[in-house]
Design a protein around this motif. Structure first.
Motif, PDB file in Angstrom:
ATOM      1  N   HIS A  27      13.854 -18.089  -2.225  1.00 48.84           N
ATOM      2  CA  HIS A  27      13.348 -19.451  -2.233  1.00 48.84           C
ATOM      3  C   HIS A  27      12.459 -19.741  -3.440  1.00 48.84           C
ATOM      4  N   CYS A  28      11.450 -18.910  -3.694  1.00 46.11           N
ATOM      5  CA  CYS A  28      10.488 -19.213  -4.763  1.00 46.11           C
ATOM      6  C   CYS A  28      10.625 -18.305  -5.971  1.00 46.11           C
ATOM      7  N   GLY A  29      11.414 -17.245  -5.871  1.00 51.02           N
ATOM      8  CA  GLY A  29      11.643 -16.382  -7.019  1.00 51.02           C
ATOM      9  C   GLY A  29      10.549 -15.366  -7.289  1.00 51.02           C
ATOM     10  N   MET A  30       9.577 -15.238  -6.372  1.00 51.40           N
ATOM     11  CA  MET A  30       8.531 -14.243  -6.582  1.00 51.40           C
ATOM     12  C   MET A  30       9.100 -12.843  -6.430  1.00 51.40           C
ATOM     13  N   LYS A  31       8.616 -11.907  -7.269  1.00 55.51           N
ATOM     14  CA  LYS A  31       9.082 -10.534  -7.166  1.00 55.51           C
ATOM     15  C   LYS A  31       8.511  -9.909  -5.894  1.00 55.51           C
ATOM     16  N   LEU A  32       9.393  -9.423  -5.030  1.00 51.83           N
ATOM     17  CA  LEU A  32       8.949  -8.902  -3.736  1.00 51.83           C
ATOM     18  C   LEU A  32       8.835  -7.388  -3.712  1.00 51.83           C
ATOM     19  N   VAL A  33       9.674  -6.732  -4.505  1.00 55.76           N
ATOM     20  CA  VAL A  33       9.668  -5.276  -4.494  1.00 55.76           C
ATOM     21  C   VAL A  33       8.607  -4.774  -5.464  1.00 55.76           C
ATOM     22  N   LYS A  34       7.655  -4.035  -4.918  1.00 52.28           N
ATOM     23  CA  LYS A  34       6.592  -3.481  -5.751  1.00 52.28           C
ATOM     24  C   LYS A  34       6.596  -1.975  -5.620  1.00 52.28           C
ATOM     25  N   GLU A  35       6.182  -1.315  -6.692  1.00 51.62           N
ATOM     26  CA  GLU A  35       6.165   0.142  -6.704  1.00 51.62           C
ATOM     27  C   GLU A  35       5.311   0.703  -5.570  1.00 51.62           C
ATOM     28  N   ASP A  36       4.195   0.047  -5.328  1.00 45.93           N
ATOM     29  CA  ASP A  36       3.246   0.622  -4.371  1.00 45.93           C
ATOM     30  C   ASP A  36       3.397   0.028  -2.975  1.00 45.93           C
ATOM     31  N   ASN A  37       4.464  -0.730  -2.764  1.00 45.87           N
ATOM     32  CA  ASN A  37       4.602  -1.343  -1.443  1.00 45.87           C
ATOM     33  C   ASN A  37       5.273  -0.395  -0.450  1.00 45.87           C
ATOM     34  N   ASN A  38       4.522   0.565   0.023  1.00 46.52           N
ATOM     35  CA  ASN A  38       5.055   1.482   1.018  1.00 46.52           C
ATOM     36  C   ASN A  38       4.618   1.090   2.422  1.00 46.52           C
ATOM     37  N   GLY A  39       3.403   0.652   2.517  1.00 43.89           N
ATOM     38  CA  GLY A  39       2.888   0.252   3.815  1.00 43.89           C
ATOM     39  C   GLY A  39       2.767   1.401   4.800  1.00 43.89           C
ATOM     40  N   PHE A  40       2.789   2.634   4.295  1.00 44.61           N
ATOM     41  CA  PHE A  40       2.727   3.773   5.217  1.00 44.61           C
ATOM     42  C   PHE A  40       1.399   3.851   5.957  1.00 44.61           C
ATOM     43  N   GLY A  41       0.336   3.486   5.280  1.00 43.11           N
ATOM     44  CA  GLY A  41      -0.977   3.512   5.920  1.00 43.11           C
ATOM     45  C   GLY A  41      -1.026   2.554   7.090  1.00 43.11           C
ATOM     46  N   ILE A  42      -0.469   1.359   6.870  1.00 44.80           N
ATOM     47  CA  ILE A  42      -0.445   0.341   7.917  1.00 44.80           C
ATOM     48  C   ILE A  42       0.463   0.803   9.051  1.00 44.80           C
ATOM     49  N   ASN A  43       1.573   1.415   8.697  1.00 41.68           N
ATOM     50  CA  ASN A  43       2.502   1.913   9.700  1.00 41.68           C
ATOM     51  C   ASN A  43       1.827   2.933  10.607  1.00 41.68           C
ATOM     52  N   TYR A  44       1.023   3.785  10.010  1.00 43.47           N
ATOM     53  CA  TYR A  44       0.305   4.807  10.768  1.00 43.47           C
ATOM     54  C   TYR A  44      -0.642   4.154  11.771  1.00 43.47           C
ATOM     55  N   VAL A  45      -1.369   3.150  11.304  1.00 45.77           N
ATOM     56  CA  VAL A  45      -2.315   2.448  12.174  1.00 45.77           C
ATOM     57  C   VAL A  45      -1.573   1.781  13.337  1.00 45.77           C
ATOM     58  N   LEU A  46      -0.467   1.091  13.042  1.00 48.90           N
ATOM     59  CA  LEU A  46       0.320   0.424  14.079  1.00 48.90           C
ATOM     60  C   LEU A  46       0.845   1.419  15.103  1.00 48.90           C
ATOM     61  N   GLN A  73       9.727   1.935  15.926  1.00 53.90           N
ATOM     62  CA  GLN A  73       9.597   2.305  14.522  1.00 53.90           C
ATOM     63  C   GLN A  73      10.382   1.433  13.532  1.00 53.90           C
ATOM     64  N   PRO A  74      11.694   1.169  13.787  1.00 55.96           N
ATOM     65  CA  PRO A  74      12.431   0.376  12.791  1.00 55.96           C
ATOM     66  C   PRO A  74      11.753  -0.963  12.514  1.00 55.96           C
ATOM     67  N   TRP A  75      11.247  -1.585  13.571  1.00 59.35           N
ATOM     68  CA  TRP A  75      10.592  -2.867  13.427  1.00 59.35           C
ATOM     69  C   TRP A  75       9.216  -2.702  12.776  1.00 59.35           C
ATOM     70  N   TYR A  76       8.517  -1.640  13.141  1.00 61.22           N
ATOM     71  CA  TYR A  76       7.191  -1.361  12.592  1.00 61.22           C
ATOM     72  C   TYR A  76       7.218  -1.095  11.100  1.00 61.22           C
ATOM     73  N   LEU A  77       8.249  -0.355  10.662  1.00 61.77           N
ATOM     74  CA  LEU A  77       8.358  -0.041   9.238  1.00 61.77           C
ATOM     75  C   LEU A  77       8.460  -1.330   8.441  1.00 61.77           C
ATOM     76  N   ARG A  78       9.229  -2.284   8.967  1.00 57.80           N
ATOM     77  CA  ARG A  78       9.378  -3.563   8.292  1.00 57.80           C
ATOM     78  C   ARG A  78       8.102  -4.374   8.388  1.00 57.80           C
ATOM     79  N   LEU A  79       7.509  -4.374   9.564  1.00 56.12           N
ATOM     80  CA  LEU A  79       6.301  -5.147   9.757  1.00 56.12           C
ATOM     81  C   LEU A  79       5.179  -4.652   8.852  1.00 56.12           C
ATOM     82  N   SER A  80       5.067  -3.320   8.680  1.00 54.47           N
ATOM     83  CA  SER A  80       3.981  -2.823   7.843  1.00 54.47           C
ATOM     84  C   SER A  80       4.195  -3.197   6.381  1.00 54.47           C
TER      85      SER A  80
END
Ligand code: ZN
Length: 132
Positions: A47-66, A106-113
Motif C-alpha cells: 500500500h505505502c511502499g515502506m520497506k518492511l523487511v529489516k535485518e534486525d527484525n527477529n522479534g525473538f525477544g518478544i516471542n519469548y515474552v509472549l 507458536q505459528p501465530w506468535y512468531l508472526r505477532l512478535s
C-alpha cells in the motif's frame, strides 16, 4: 497526511497490517505450520511502499515474552475447568496442557512478535506514503 481516516492500532496489529499505513498486509501467506511459509513477509508494503523487511527484525525477544506469558496465563482457564490439587498429579497435567497450548500458538506468535516489533519501531504515518 490527508483527511484519510486513521485505522485503529489494535485491529491493525491483530490483522498484521503495515505499521506505517495500517492497510497493506505484512505477511505473504496466511498463518501456516510451515515456518518458512508462515514467516514470509512482503519486502515492501503493497500500500505505502515502506520497506518492511529489516535485518534486525527477529522479534525473538518478544516471542519469548509472549510464550512465557501464555504458559502462565493458561492457569486462568485451566483452573476453573480442571482445578488443582497438591495431593495428586494435577500440577503435571496442567504443565502438559499449558505446554501444548503454547506450542499450538507458536505459528501465530512468531508472526505477532514480528508485527509487534515493527509497531514498536515504526509509528503511524512516519514514512512517506507512495501514491499508486
Ligand atoms: Zn504500508
Amino acid at each position: 497526511m490527508s483527511e484519510e481516516k486513521k485505522p485503529l492500532l489494535v485491529p491493525s496489529l491483530v490483522k498484521m497490517k503495515c505499521p506505517n499505513c495500517r492497510k497493506g498486509r505484512l505477511f505473504v501467506n496466511r498463518t501456516s505450520v510451515s515456518v518458512n511459509k508462515n514467516l514470509a513477509m512482503h519486502t515492501y508494503c503493497e500500500h505505502c511502499g515502506m520497506k518492511l523487511v529489516k535485518e534486525d527484525n527477529n522479534g525473538f525477544g518478544i516471542n519469548y515474552v509472549l510464550t512465557m506469558l501464555t504458559f502462565f496465563l493458561n492457569i486462568l482457564w485451566y483452573w476453573p475447568i480442571f482445578g488443582f490439587s497438591m495431593k495428586d498429579n494435577s500440577i503435571f497435567y496442567y504443565l502438559g496442557a499449558s505446554t501444548l497450548v503454547t506450542i499450538l500458538l507458536q505459528p501465530w506468535y512468531l508472526r505477532l512478535s514480528r508485527t509487534l516489533f515493527l509497531y514498536f519501531s515504526v509509528s503511524y504515518g512516519s514514512h512517506h506514503v507512495v501514491k499508486k
